[in-house]
Write an enzyme that holds these catalytic residues in place. Sequence first.
Site, PDB file in Angstrom:
ATOM      1  N   GLY A 136      -5.471   4.284   2.069  1.00 23.69           N
ATOM      2  CA  GLY A 136      -5.366   3.292   3.134  1.00 23.69           C
ATOM      3  C   GLY A 136      -4.554   3.854   4.296  1.00 23.69           C
ATOM      4  O   GLY A 136      -4.046   4.974   4.221  1.00 23.69           O
ATOM      5  N   ASN A 190       1.127  -4.333 -13.664  1.00 21.78           N
ATOM      6  CA  ASN A 190       2.230  -4.807 -12.805  1.00 21.78           C
ATOM      7  C   ASN A 190       1.809  -6.056 -12.035  1.00 21.78           C
ATOM      8  O   ASN A 190       2.572  -7.010 -11.895  1.00 21.78           O
ATOM      9  CB  ASN A 190       2.645  -3.701 -11.832  1.00 21.78           C
ATOM     10  CG  ASN A 190       3.350  -2.549 -12.530  1.00 21.78           C
ATOM     11  OD1 ASN A 190       3.773  -2.664 -13.680  1.00 21.78           O
ATOM     12  ND2 ASN A 190       3.449  -1.418 -11.842  1.00 21.78           N
ATOM     13  N   TYR A 211     -12.378   6.647 -12.724  1.00 20.69           N
ATOM     14  CA  TYR A 211     -12.525   5.380 -11.991  1.00 20.69           C
ATOM     15  C   TYR A 211     -13.178   4.323 -12.881  1.00 20.69           C
ATOM     16  O   TYR A 211     -12.660   3.214 -13.028  1.00 20.69           O
ATOM     17  CB  TYR A 211     -13.376   5.631 -10.748  1.00 20.69           C
ATOM     18  CG  TYR A 211     -13.522   4.440  -9.827  1.00 20.69           C
ATOM     19  CD1 TYR A 211     -12.440   3.941  -9.122  1.00 20.69           C
ATOM     20  CD2 TYR A 211     -14.768   3.834  -9.640  1.00 20.69           C
ATOM     21  CE1 TYR A 211     -12.584   2.864  -8.259  1.00 20.69           C
ATOM     22  CE2 TYR A 211     -14.918   2.762  -8.775  1.00 20.69           C
ATOM     23  CZ  TYR A 211     -13.827   2.273  -8.082  1.00 20.69           C
ATOM     24  OH  TYR A 211     -13.965   1.206  -7.230  1.00 20.69           O
ATOM     25  N   LYS A 228     -11.310   0.960 -14.297  1.00 21.49           N
ATOM     26  CA  LYS A 228     -11.754  -0.392 -13.938  1.00 21.49           C
ATOM     27  C   LYS A 228     -12.164  -1.189 -15.173  1.00 21.49           C
ATOM     28  O   LYS A 228     -11.927  -2.396 -15.246  1.00 21.49           O
ATOM     29  CB  LYS A 228     -12.900  -0.312 -12.929  1.00 21.49           C
ATOM     30  CG  LYS A 228     -12.471   0.186 -11.537  1.00 21.49           C
ATOM     31  CD  LYS A 228     -11.538  -0.792 -10.832  1.00 21.49           C
ATOM     32  CE  LYS A 228     -11.257  -0.379  -9.392  1.00 21.49           C
ATOM     33  NZ  LYS A 228     -10.314  -1.295  -8.720  1.00 21.49           N
ATOM     34  N   ASP A 238       0.850  -1.191   0.000  1.00 21.39           N
ATOM     35  CA  ASP A 238       0.000   0.000   0.000  1.00 21.39           C
ATOM     36  C   ASP A 238       0.883   1.238   0.000  1.00 21.39           C
ATOM     37  O   ASP A 238       1.969   1.222   0.572  1.00 21.39           O
ATOM     38  CB  ASP A 238      -0.908  -0.001   1.249  1.00 21.39           C
ATOM     39  CG  ASP A 238      -2.228   0.699   1.000  1.00 21.39           C
ATOM     40  OD1 ASP A 238      -2.202   1.878   0.614  1.00 21.39           O
ATOM     41  OD2 ASP A 238      -3.280   0.061   1.192  1.00 21.39           O
TER      42      ASP A 238
END
Length: 313
Positions: free
Chosen positions: A33, A96, A142, A146, A28
Site C-alpha cells: 500500500g 490479531n 497466499y 487465506k 498499513d
Amino acid sequence: MVTGGTGFVGSHLVDALLARGAEVVAVDNYVTGSPANVAHLVDEPRFTLVEADVSEELPVEGHVDAVLHFASPASPVDFARIPIEILRVGSQGTQNCLELAEAHGARFLFASTSEVYGDPQIHPQPESYWGNVNPVGPRSVYDEAKRYGEALTMAYHRFRGVDTGIVRIFNTYGPRMRPDDGRAIPNFIAQALRGEPITLYGDGSQTRSICYVSDLVAGILLLLDSGRTGPMNCGTEHEMSMRELAETIRQLVGSSSELVSEPLPENDPLQRRPVLDVIRGELGYEPVVTPADGLARTIADVAERIGAPLHVG
Ligand code: UDP
C-alpha cells in the site's frame, strides 16, 4: 478499522466508509500500500492513518465497531517476493484482528479470495466448492494463508461468538493498482500505453472474471451491514480469456503493441468465474460497471501514474 487501508481495495473501502459518515482508522505497513492512496483525506477529521504491521500489533484508541481485514499483498509477483509476510498477515494478522474484534464486540470482515478455489475443477465456482489448491506450490503462500484465515474466522465465530463475515474476492481492478504490481490488467495497460510488447502468459486461453473496484466495494458494504457470515463470492460474471483482455485493452488504449507469449506460471488457474447466487439472493448485490467503462477509467489512472500520453476515446 480497515487493515490494508492504503492498499488498492482498502483505500477505496476507506473512501466509501467515510462517504457514509463513519470514522475510519486505516492501518498499513506500506509493504504494498501507499499513503499516496489516501493523501486526499489529509484534512478529513474522521480519518486516521496509522503505520503498523498488523501481523505484529493493532494499535487502537477508543472503541471499534468493525474490523475489516484487507491487509495482504495479492499479486502472484508478491508470492515469490514476500512469501513469509503474506503467510503472516493471513495467519497472525487475521488472529490479531479477530482478537480485537472479540475484545470490542465488533463485527469482523475477512477479505478472502477466489484463490481458495485454486485451479478449480468445477466451473463456475459456488461457495460450496472446496477448491483445488496445491498446498506446496508457488501460490500456496497466499491461497493457504487465506484458507487458514477463513478457518480461523469461522473458529472465532463458532467458538468465541464473534460476529464475522467472509467475502471471497474475484479479480478486481481499478484506479490505485500499482502499475508494476505484476497482475494482468496493470501489466497490459502499462505495456499498451508505453507501446511495449504485451506479455501473454501461456496461450492466453486462461480466463478470469473481472470486477471494477466500486462494484466490489458495494458488495463488501452490503456484507458488512447484513450481519451475514458467508462466505460469499463477490465479483462479476464478465469472464474473458487473457488474450481477449489484452486485445480489449490494446484497442481501448489505441496501442499498436504486439502480443508476445511468455511461459505460463506454475499452477496458474485455467478458468475462474464466480457463482453469485448467494450474494445476489441474500444481499441484493448487482455489479453495474461494464469492462469497457471500468478499463477506460483504469487506463486513465495508469497513464497518470506512469506519465504516459493518453489517447483513449
Ligand atoms: N497474465 C498474463 N500476463 C501478464 C500477467 C498475468 O498473461 O503480464 C495472466 C496470468 O498468467 C493469469 C491471468 O493473467 O492467467 C491473471 O493473472 P493475475 O496475476 O492478474 O491474477 P490471478 O492469476 O491472481 O488471477
